[in-house]
Design a protein around this motif. Structure first.
Motif, PDB file in Angstrom:
ATOM      1  N   ASN A 110       2.068   2.111  -3.862  1.00  0.00           N
ATOM      2  CA  ASN A 110       1.240   2.996  -4.702  1.00  0.00           C
ATOM      3  C   ASN A 110       0.579   4.109  -3.890  1.00  0.00           C
ATOM      4  OD1 ASN A 110      -0.798   1.643  -3.440  1.00  0.00           O
ATOM      5  ND2 ASN A 110      -1.826   0.971  -5.300  1.00  0.00           N
ATOM      6  N   MET A 128      -3.324  -2.716  -8.933  1.00  0.00           N
ATOM      7  CA  MET A 128      -3.500  -3.181  -7.556  1.00  0.00           C
ATOM      8  C   MET A 128      -4.709  -4.104  -7.485  1.00  0.00           C
ATOM      9  SD  MET A 128      -2.389  -2.386  -4.256  1.00  0.00           S
ATOM     10  CE  MET A 128      -2.924  -2.565  -2.585  1.00  0.00           C
ATOM     11  N   ARG A 161       0.812   5.671  -9.859  1.00  0.00           N
ATOM     12  CA  ARG A 161      -0.263   4.693  -9.714  1.00  0.00           C
ATOM     13  C   ARG A 161      -0.674   4.100 -11.053  1.00  0.00           C
ATOM     14  NH1 ARG A 161      -3.848   8.130  -5.402  1.00  0.00           N
ATOM     15  NH2 ARG A 161      -2.974   7.222  -3.502  1.00  0.00           N
ATOM     16  N   MET A 162      -0.523   4.903 -12.114  1.00  0.00           N
ATOM     17  CA  MET A 162      -0.913   4.387 -13.425  1.00  0.00           C
ATOM     18  C   MET A 162       0.040   3.283 -13.891  1.00  0.00           C
ATOM     19  SD  MET A 162      -2.206   7.996 -14.976  1.00  0.00           S
ATOM     20  CE  MET A 162      -2.334   7.585 -16.687  1.00  0.00           C
ATOM     21  N   ARG A 173      -9.377  -5.459 -14.444  1.00  0.00           N
ATOM     22  CA  ARG A 173      -9.466  -4.002 -14.319  1.00  0.00           C
ATOM     23  C   ARG A 173      -8.080  -3.398 -14.147  1.00  0.00           C
ATOM     24  NH1 ARG A 173     -12.729  -1.518  -9.314  1.00  0.00           N
ATOM     25  NH2 ARG A 173     -11.123  -2.646  -8.157  1.00  0.00           N
ATOM     26  N   GLU A 188     -13.290   1.388 -17.164  1.00  0.00           N
ATOM     27  CA  GLU A 188     -13.300   2.641 -16.408  1.00  0.00           C
ATOM     28  C   GLU A 188     -11.932   3.341 -16.397  1.00  0.00           C
ATOM     29  OE1 GLU A 188     -15.940   4.118 -15.476  1.00  0.00           O
ATOM     30  OE2 GLU A 188     -14.827   5.798 -14.617  1.00  0.00           O
ATOM     31  N   GLY A 189     -10.894   2.607 -16.054  1.00  0.00           N
ATOM     32  CA  GLY A 189      -9.565   3.208 -16.001  1.00  0.00           C
ATOM     33  C   GLY A 189      -9.119   3.765 -17.342  1.00  0.00           C
ATOM     34  N   MET A 217      -5.086  -1.167 -17.417  1.00  0.00           N
ATOM     35  CA  MET A 217      -4.281   0.057 -17.367  1.00  0.00           C
ATOM     36  C   MET A 217      -2.870  -0.188 -17.895  1.00  0.00           C
ATOM     37  SD  MET A 217      -6.133   2.519 -16.314  1.00  0.00           S
ATOM     38  CE  MET A 217      -5.030   3.810 -15.733  1.00  0.00           C
ATOM     39  N   LEU A 259      -1.258   4.349  -1.344  1.00  0.00           N
ATOM     40  CA  LEU A 259      -2.535   4.305  -0.630  1.00  0.00           C
ATOM     41  C   LEU A 259      -2.271   4.622   0.840  1.00  0.00           C
ATOM     42  CD1 LEU A 259      -4.475   1.284  -2.168  1.00  0.00           C
ATOM     43  CD2 LEU A 259      -4.803   3.713  -2.582  1.00  0.00           C
ATOM     44  N   THR A 286     -11.644   6.840 -18.303  1.00  0.00           N
ATOM     45  CA  THR A 286     -11.664   8.021 -17.434  1.00  0.00           C
ATOM     46  C   THR A 286     -10.261   8.546 -17.149  1.00  0.00           C
ATOM     47  OG1 THR A 286     -13.682   7.221 -16.405  1.00  0.00           O
ATOM     48  CG2 THR A 286     -12.470   8.899 -15.216  1.00  0.00           C
ATOM     49  N   VAL A 287      -9.341   7.631 -16.873  1.00  0.00           N
ATOM     50  CA  VAL A 287      -8.015   8.076 -16.449  1.00  0.00           C
ATOM     51  C   VAL A 287      -7.101   8.327 -17.646  1.00  0.00           C
ATOM     52  CG1 VAL A 287      -5.985   7.485 -15.082  1.00  0.00           C
ATOM     53  CG2 VAL A 287      -8.261   6.861 -14.267  1.00  0.00           C
ATOM     54  N   ARG A 304      -0.180  10.172  -8.888  1.00  0.00           N
ATOM     55  CA  ARG A 304      -1.122   9.654  -9.884  1.00  0.00           C
ATOM     56  C   ARG A 304      -0.388   8.985 -11.050  1.00  0.00           C
ATOM     57  NH1 ARG A 304      -4.995  11.049 -12.842  1.00  0.00           N
ATOM     58  NH2 ARG A 304      -3.937  12.826 -13.737  1.00  0.00           N
ATOM     59  N   ARG A 322       0.814  -1.204   0.000  1.00  0.00           N
ATOM     60  CA  ARG A 322       0.000   0.000   0.000  1.00  0.00           C
ATOM     61  C   ARG A 322       0.849   1.256   0.000  1.00  0.00           C
ATOM     62  NH1 ARG A 322      -5.212  -0.471   1.438  1.00  0.00           N
ATOM     63  NH2 ARG A 322      -5.118   1.335   2.777  1.00  0.00           N
TER      64      ARG A 322
END
Lengths: 354, 255
Positions: free
Chosen positions: B56, B95, B90-91, B163, B114-115, B167, B58, B118-119, B87, B53
């Motif tokens: 990345n 995770m 994290r890309m 998911r 979604e990733g 990415m 968190l 949106t990202v 950010r 954690r």
């Protein structure tokens, strides 16, 4: 149920009750509720008829009174849009670590929840223009001309703004609770794929909070529609010709105040009933992904669904308790049993014979 | 980011993490090379999950440096400009959580898209093709239109892996991916992870108690003990000839 046959001759009273319970189980819950409503309306109708209202007057004037609904609707629509906006911003403020956002939203909810709605109406209708006038007199060099006119609002404008501010303050708490009901894991998952705060709110947190927030927001909207009646006390201008005002003026003029009041009540009620219907449909729509729908079967959409509650619940492990499920096939089976439960089943006797 | 084999994808230097008075990580140094599968194991509370954690962000490291795919971030005090760097980092990290954390209001396909949409700002139809392909890789192309609630735990976790994969990360972080699963569902998730390692040569850091998986797939294992890496080595070194009684005791307990 074999035991019942042996003991029933001993207690005839018991047997009668058993039969009644059996017969009752054959009638659906929905049918029973319908029956209750019919009974209530029969009683009301009887009272209505006995009180010998002037039905001719009601029929003649209900149209005029009903046109006040337009006012009610426009005002409530304006109010709720403002309230939702404020509640969203307020809730994010209450959850923010920024001292300005937290402080301002704290003051806002404290003041507008801490003073009566009717006092707020008068504050904005009477006190605000006076204050603006006094300020202009005191600082004529700093304030632009027309400063006081800008803060002089008619009853309609005051109604929308005050309803929005007041309800927004209450709804801030609803929205805050809704946002907090989304489990922390959801937020982490959004973070982990690299979302910004805005993306996370818009795509992940708020859509899920919405599901929690919609039912109470619907209640607030219904309450607000009724509170538009308060605007009638602000004055006699055209903008005050809302439903209740119309009923009052017309009823008093024609010496039919009771008929006017009953009509007004019926109209408000009809309006809220219509909205409640739409609200429940919307609720069903947003619970997509939380309701395991059973395909097929009569009224399958209604009876076979299982709403999974406790998604989130705040804890980090909420996600698991929320929607981790066994194999769907197994569930379909459960849905089938749910159908079965609606069929007549033999109920347990109410009490054991001694 | 293109990296050649042998180059470090993840670099952790002198990582410390405290929660209040409790120091969970007491100076971790670790490098993970491209294509490596590092299994991290140890007692609960030894800091394994916290390490993942922190990588990345968190969890914010109390001290130390994290580097992923060349994106280097100093831990310690929070600064505003760090947000964008985090950010970016994290890309590069996929995770996978113990509790799956799928988005319940989106279909399996929606979760995977979604990733990228949106990202990364990928076009909808391109993202859809990518998502279907990734779902196919975890064996769930036929469940694309299902909502998570209609999927079993194992299926949900495989969607969660998809998911993260969508990415196109340089490293996948698995935080006890099978701990929340019923025993008969663990195999399908481990199978997908094994395929990722063996066929795609994905760089992976896996916190798990699945020692069978570790023996078969891990290129390296790290035993965590009281916030430190007590021992590091290949599976055979760990399983067959560990020098440490703590490791031995732990292995005896879980094997």
């Amino acid at each position: 149920m074999g035991a019942g046959a042996t003991r029933s001759p001993l207690v005839p009273e018991q047997r009668k009750r058993d039969r009644l319970a059996l017969a009752s189980a054959g009638v659906s819950f929905r049918a029973k509720v319908t029956l209750v409503w019919v009974a209530i309306f029969a009683v009301l109708g009887f009272l209505f008829w006995s009180a010998s209202f002037d039905n001719g007057w009601i029929r003649e004037h209900i149209g005029f009174i009903a046109r006040g609904l337009t006012f009610t609707l426009i005002m409530a629509a304006g109010g709720i849009v403002l309230a939702i906006t404020l509640a969203l911003v307020g809730a994010l403020g209450r959850l923010s670590r920024n001292p300005i956002a937290y402080g301002v939203s704290g003051f806002y909810t404290s003041f507008f929840r801490g003073t009566p709605l009717i006092v707020q109406l008068f504050l904005f209708y009477l006190a605000m223009p006076r204050t603006a006038q006094n300020l202009l007199d005191k600082f004529p060099n700093f304030l632009p001309t027309g400063f006081d006119d800008f803060f002089t609002w008619n009853a309609f404008q005051v109604g929308i703004v005050v309803l929005g501010l007041n309800y927004g303050a209450y709804m801030t708490e609803i929205f805050r609770a809704g946002i907090q009901s989304v489990s922390h894991g959801q937020s982490e998952a959004a973070d982990a794929i690299g979302m910004t705060y805005r993306q996370k709110m818009r795509r992940v947190v708020l859509p899920q909070a919405l599901r929690v927030v919609i039912p109470p927001t619907g209640n607030e909207f219904i309450a607000m529609m009724k509170d538009t009646a308060l605007i009638s006390i602000l004055g006699q201008g055209i903008e005050s010709m809302e439903l209740f005002r119309r009923a009052q003026l017309l009823g008093n003029a024609d010496v039919r105040p009771t008929e006017a009041l009953v009509t007004a009540a019926a109209l408000y009620w009809a309006l809220t009933a219509v909205f409640t219907f739409f609200q429940s449909r919307l609720e069903r729509r947003v619970s997509k992904g939380y309701v395991r729908t059973v395909v097929g079967g009569p009224k399958g959409r209604e009876r076979g669904k299982v709403i999974v509650t406790g998604t989130g619940g705040g804890g980090a492990h909420g996600a698991a308790s929320g929607y981790a499920v066994e194999a769907p096939d197994e569930f379909l089976d459960v849905g089938g049993h749910a159908h079965g439960a609606a069929l007549p089943t033999v109920p347990e006797p109410p009490e054991e014979p001694s | 980011m293109t990296l050649t084999a042998g180059e470090a994808v993840v670099r952790v230097e002198n990582l410390h993490k405290s929660f209040g008075d409790l120091e969970v990580l007491k100076g971790i140094d670790m490098e993970v090379d491209r294509g490596e599968v590092v299994v991290i194991f140890g007692r609960s509370g030894s800091g394994k999950s916290t390490l993942l954690r922190c990588i990345n962000f968190l969890e914010e490291p109390t001290m130390g440096t994290i580097e992923v795919s060349g994106q280097r971030i100093e831990g310690g005090h929070r600064i505003r400009s760090k947000r964008d760097q985090i950010r970016q980092l994290r890309m590069h990290c996929g995770m996978v959580f113990q509790q799956f954390n799928l988005f319940p209001h989106m279909t399996a396909l929606g979760n995977v898209m979604e990733g990228p949409v949106t990202v990364k700002g990928l076009q909808e139809d391109r993202a859809r093709r990518l998502a279907v392909e990734v779902l196919d890789r975890v064996g769930l192309a036929d469940k694309a239109e299902e909502y998570p609630i209609r999927l079993s735990g194992g299926q949900q976790q495989r969607v969660a892996i998809a998911r993260a994969l969508a990415m196109e990360p340089d490293v996948m972080l698995f935080d006890e991916p099978t701990s929340a699963l019923d025993p008969e569902l663990i195999g399908e998730v481990l199978g997908v992870m094994k395929a990722l390692a063996m066929e795609m040569h994905m760089t992976m850091m896996v916190v798990t108690h699945e020692m069978g998986f570790a023996r078969e797939v891990a290129s390296r294992m790290a035993f965590f003990h009281e916030g430190r890496i007590l021992e590091e080595g290949t599976p055979s070194q760990i399983f067959d000839s560990t020098q440490f009684s703590e490791t031995r005791r732990f292995l005896d307990a879980v094997l």
